[in-house]
Enzyme design. Structure first.
Site, PDB file in Angstrom:
ATOM      1  N   ASN A   1      95.924   0.900 -12.467  1.00 23.28           N
ATOM      2  CA  ASN A   1      94.558   1.370 -12.199  1.00 23.28           C
ATOM      3  C   ASN A   1      93.548   0.619 -13.064  1.00 23.28           C
ATOM      4  O   ASN A   1      92.471   0.252 -12.599  1.00 23.28           O
ATOM      5  CB  ASN A   1      94.448   2.878 -12.435  1.00 23.28           C
ATOM      6  CG  ASN A   1      94.895   3.668 -11.231  1.00 23.28           C
ATOM      7  OD1 ASN A   1      94.231   3.667 -10.198  1.00 23.28           O
ATOM      8  ND2 ASN A   1      96.037   4.337 -11.347  1.00 23.28           N
TER       9      ASN A   1
ATOM     10  N   ARG B   1      97.177  17.080 -32.377  1.00 27.58           N
ATOM     11  CA  ARG B   1      96.218  16.571 -31.397  1.00 27.58           C
ATOM     12  C   ARG B   1      94.824  16.417 -31.981  1.00 27.58           C
ATOM     13  O   ARG B   1      94.096  15.470 -31.657  1.00 27.58           O
ATOM     14  CB  ARG B   1      96.138  17.535 -30.198  1.00 27.58           C
ATOM     15  CG  ARG B   1      97.372  17.536 -29.352  1.00 27.58           C
ATOM     16  CD  ARG B   1      97.167  18.372 -28.081  1.00 27.58           C
ATOM     17  NE  ARG B   1      98.445  18.576 -27.439  1.00 27.58           N
ATOM     18  CZ  ARG B   1      99.090  17.650 -26.717  1.00 27.58           C
ATOM     19  NH1 ARG B   1      98.544  16.479 -26.534  1.00 27.58           N
ATOM     20  NH2 ARG B   1     100.260  17.915 -26.179  1.00 27.58           N
TER      21      ARG B   1
ATOM     22  N   MET C   1      98.300   9.361 -20.744  1.00 26.92           N
ATOM     23  CA  MET C   1      99.147  10.540 -20.634  1.00 26.92           C
ATOM     24  C   MET C   1      99.094  11.400 -21.886  1.00 26.92           C
ATOM     25  O   MET C   1     100.104  11.630 -22.560  1.00 26.92           O
ATOM     26  CB  MET C   1     100.582  10.121 -20.320  1.00 26.92           C
ATOM     27  CG  MET C   1     100.686   9.202 -19.100  1.00 26.92           C
ATOM     28  SD  MET C   1      99.911   9.875 -17.611  1.00 26.92           S
ATOM     29  CE  MET C   1     101.232  10.911 -17.027  1.00 26.92           C
TER      30      MET C   1
ATOM     31  N   ILE D   1      97.218  15.133 -23.439  1.00 22.99           N
ATOM     32  CA  ILE D   1      96.354  16.300 -23.268  1.00 22.99           C
ATOM     33  C   ILE D   1      95.259  16.188 -24.326  1.00 22.99           C
ATOM     34  O   ILE D   1      95.548  15.952 -25.512  1.00 22.99           O
ATOM     35  CB  ILE D   1      97.162  17.600 -23.435  1.00 22.99           C
ATOM     36  CG1 ILE D   1      98.133  17.734 -22.265  1.00 22.99           C
ATOM     37  CG2 ILE D   1      96.228  18.807 -23.516  1.00 22.99           C
ATOM     38  CD1 ILE D   1      99.110  18.888 -22.387  1.00 22.99           C
ATOM     39  N   LEU D   2      94.015  16.298 -23.890  1.00 17.45           N
ATOM     40  CA  LEU D   2      92.878  16.057 -24.783  1.00 17.45           C
ATOM     41  C   LEU D   2      92.348  17.372 -25.350  1.00 17.45           C
ATOM     42  O   LEU D   2      92.344  18.400 -24.661  1.00 17.45           O
ATOM     43  CB  LEU D   2      91.778  15.339 -24.014  1.00 17.45           C
ATOM     44  CG  LEU D   2      92.212  13.965 -23.453  1.00 17.45           C
ATOM     45  CD1 LEU D   2      91.227  13.480 -22.404  1.00 17.45           C
ATOM     46  CD2 LEU D   2      92.379  12.957 -24.575  1.00 17.45           C
TER      47      LEU D   2
ATOM     48  N   HIS E   1      93.852  11.346 -11.165  1.00 19.04           N
ATOM     49  CA  HIS E   1      95.057  12.181 -11.164  1.00 19.04           C
ATOM     50  C   HIS E   1      95.758  12.012  -9.821  1.00 19.04           C
ATOM     51  O   HIS E   1      95.112  12.024  -8.769  1.00 19.04           O
ATOM     52  CB  HIS E   1      94.679  13.650 -11.395  1.00 19.04           C
ATOM     53  CG  HIS E   1      95.875  14.555 -11.432  1.00 19.04           C
ATOM     54  ND1 HIS E   1      96.698  14.632 -12.540  1.00 19.04           N
ATOM     55  CD2 HIS E   1      96.391  15.385 -10.500  1.00 19.04           C
ATOM     56  CE1 HIS E   1      97.687  15.479 -12.275  1.00 19.04           C
ATOM     57  NE2 HIS E   1      97.519  15.960 -11.057  1.00 19.04           N
TER      58      HIS E   1
ATOM     59  N   THR F   1      86.868  17.671 -18.158  1.00 21.52           N
ATOM     60  CA  THR F   1      86.393  18.827 -18.913  1.00 21.52           C
ATOM     61  C   THR F   1      87.532  19.302 -19.811  1.00 21.52           C
ATOM     62  O   THR F   1      88.615  18.705 -19.812  1.00 21.52           O
ATOM     63  CB  THR F   1      85.985  19.969 -17.958  1.00 21.52           C
ATOM     64  OG1 THR F   1      87.161  20.349 -17.204  1.00 21.52           O
ATOM     65  CG2 THR F   1      84.878  19.559 -17.015  1.00 21.52           C
TER      66      THR F   1
ATOM     67  N   GLU G   1      94.777   4.977  -5.108  1.00 18.86           N
ATOM     68  CA  GLU G   1      94.096   5.092  -6.404  1.00 18.86           C
ATOM     69  C   GLU G   1      93.341   3.805  -6.712  1.00 18.86           C
ATOM     70  O   GLU G   1      92.240   3.815  -7.255  1.00 18.86           O
ATOM     71  CB  GLU G   1      95.103   5.396  -7.510  1.00 18.86           C
ATOM     72  CG  GLU G   1      95.779   6.751  -7.357  1.00 18.86           C
ATOM     73  CD  GLU G   1      96.737   7.044  -8.505  1.00 18.86           C
ATOM     74  OE1 GLU G   1      96.399   6.761  -9.659  1.00 18.86           O
ATOM     75  OE2 GLU G   1      97.845   7.549  -8.238  1.00 18.86           O
TER      76      GLU G   1
HETATM   77  C1  GAR Z   1      98.685   6.879 -11.917  1.00 16.50           C
HETATM   78  O1  GAR Z   1      99.333   7.351 -10.771  1.00 16.50           O
HETATM   79  C2  GAR Z   1      97.700   7.917 -12.426  1.00 16.50           C
HETATM   80  O2  GAR Z   1      97.058   8.640 -11.420  1.00 16.50           O
HETATM   81  C3  GAR Z   1      98.622   8.804 -13.221  1.00 16.50           C
HETATM   82  O3  GAR Z   1      99.495   7.937 -13.878  1.00 16.50           O
HETATM   83  C4  GAR Z   1      99.649   6.754 -13.093  1.00 16.50           C
HETATM   84  C5  GAR Z   1      99.330   5.574 -13.965  1.00 16.50           C
HETATM   85  O4  GAR Z   1      99.637   4.371 -13.317  1.00 16.50           O
HETATM   86  N1  GAR Z   1      97.894   9.640 -14.131  1.00 16.50           N
HETATM   87  C6  GAR Z   1      98.275  10.857 -14.468  1.00 16.50           C
HETATM   88  O5  GAR Z   1      99.285  11.372 -14.065  1.00 16.50           O
HETATM   89  C7  GAR Z   1      97.339  11.551 -15.431  1.00 16.50           C
HETATM   90  N2  GAR Z   1      97.590  12.969 -15.424  1.00 16.50           N
HETATM   91  P1  GAR Z   1      99.023   3.021 -13.847  1.00 16.50           P
HETATM   92  O6  GAR Z   1      99.329   2.939 -15.336  1.00 16.50           O
HETATM   93  O7  GAR Z   1      99.750   1.964 -13.062  1.00 16.50           O
HETATM   94  O8  GAR Z   1      97.550   3.041 -13.583  1.00 16.50           O
END
Ligand code: GAR
Length: 220
Positions: free
Chosen positions: A14, A69, A94, A96-97, A113, A145, A178
Site C-alpha cells: 500500500n 504502548r 500493525m 494498536i494506538l 483496513h 480515532t 486497496e
Molecule cells: C493490508 O491488507 C492492510 O489493509 C492491512 O495489512 C495489509 C498490509 O499490506 N492492514 C491491517 O490489517 C491494519 N489493521 P501491505 O504491507 O502490503 O500494504
C-alpha cells in the site's frame, strides 16, 4: 509543500501504491506534497528497502524497546513530528494506538483496513469473512480515532466472494483494490477535497458538492 508520513510494519505494497501515486501526479516537483518519510516498527519490514530506493527517508522504531504502548507511542510521535507531517497514513501498520497518539494526529491521520467496516475489525479479516459466509468483502480507508478500526469512512471497495475462495485468494483480490482506493483517498486530500467536520469526513467535488461515489466495485 505538504509532508506525508507513511507508517508500515510489513511488505508495504500500500505504501508503494501511495508513493507511486505521488510520483505519477508530480506533486513533489510542483511543491504540492511529498512523502517525507516511511516509518516502521519493524526493521525487517520489506517496504523499507523500496522507500529507500526511491530516495525517501526511512526510520525504524522497534516497539520491543519500550515498556508499554504509552511509552512507544510517545517516542513514535516524536519521531514522526520530526518530519513535520501534514498527513499520517497507516499502511499495514500493525499496532494498536493509544488515545494520546490518535488525539495528537486527530484530523490528519488515515488508515486502510482489509474489510468493509464496521464488519470484521481486528486481524484475520479474510478468514472471518469466509467463516461468516458473506458474499461481498473489501477494504476501507477511514479516519483514525481512539477506537480500533473505527472512525469516519472515506472510501470502501467491494469484491465478490467466490465459492472457491481461500483466505489467500480473497486477500489478494482485496489488496488489489486497496492499491486503488488508498491513492484515491490521498488524491482527494491533496486536492483539498477531504473535509473533516463534526467527527466525519466529507469528500467534495471541485464544485463544492458531494461527489457521485466513494465506493469502488472490483470487476468480477
Ligand atoms: C493490508 O491488507 C492492510 O489493509 C492491512 O495489512 C495489509 C498490509 O499490506 N492492514 C491491517 O490489517 C491494519 N489493521 P501491505 O504491507 O502490503 O500494504
Amino acid at each position: 509543500m505538504k509532508n506525508i508520513v507513511i507508517l508500515i510494519s510489513g511488505g508495504g505494497s500500500n505504501m508503494q501504491a501511495l508513493v507511486e501515486c505521488v510520483a505519477q501526479k508530480h506533486w513533489a516537483e510542483q511543491g504540492i506534497a511529498r512523502v517525507a518519510a516511511v516509518v516502521s516498527n519493524r526493521a525487517d519490514a520489506g517496504g523499507l528497502a523500496y522507500a529507500a530506493s526511491k530516495g525517501i527517508e526511512t526510520a525504524v522504531l522497534s516497539h520491543r524497546l519500550f515498556d508499554g504502548r504509552v511509552q512507544f507511542d510517545a517516542a513514535l510521535m516524536a519521531l514522526i513530528d520530526g518530519f513535520k507531517p501534514d498527513l499520517v497514513l497507516l499502511a499495514g501498520f500493525m499496532r494498536i494506538l493509544t488515545p494520546a497518539f490518535t488525539q495528537h494526529y486527530a484530523g490528519k491521520i488515515l488508515n486502510i483496513h482489509p474489510s468493509i467496516l464496521p464488519s470484521f475489525t481486528g486481524l484475520h479479516t479474510h478468514e472471518a469473512a469466509l467463516a461468516a459466509g458473506v458474499k461481498v468483502h473489501g477494504a476501507t480507508v477511514h479516519g483514525v480515532t481512539a477506537q480500533l478500526d473505527f472512525g469516519p469512512i472515506v472510501v470502501q471497495s467491494c469484491v465478490a466472494v467466490l465459492p472457491q475462495d481461500t483466505a489467500e485468494t480473497l486477500a489478494k483480490r482485496v489488496l488489489a483494490t486497496e492499491h486503488f482506493i488508498y491513492p484515491q483517498a490521498l488524491t482527494w486530500w491533496v486536492d483539498g477535497r477531504m473535509i473533516w467536520r463534526d467527527g466525519g469526513i466529507e469528500i467534495l467535488n471541485p464544485a463544492g458538492e458531494l461527489p457521485a461515489s466513494q465506493t469502488y466495485f472490483a470487476p468480477t
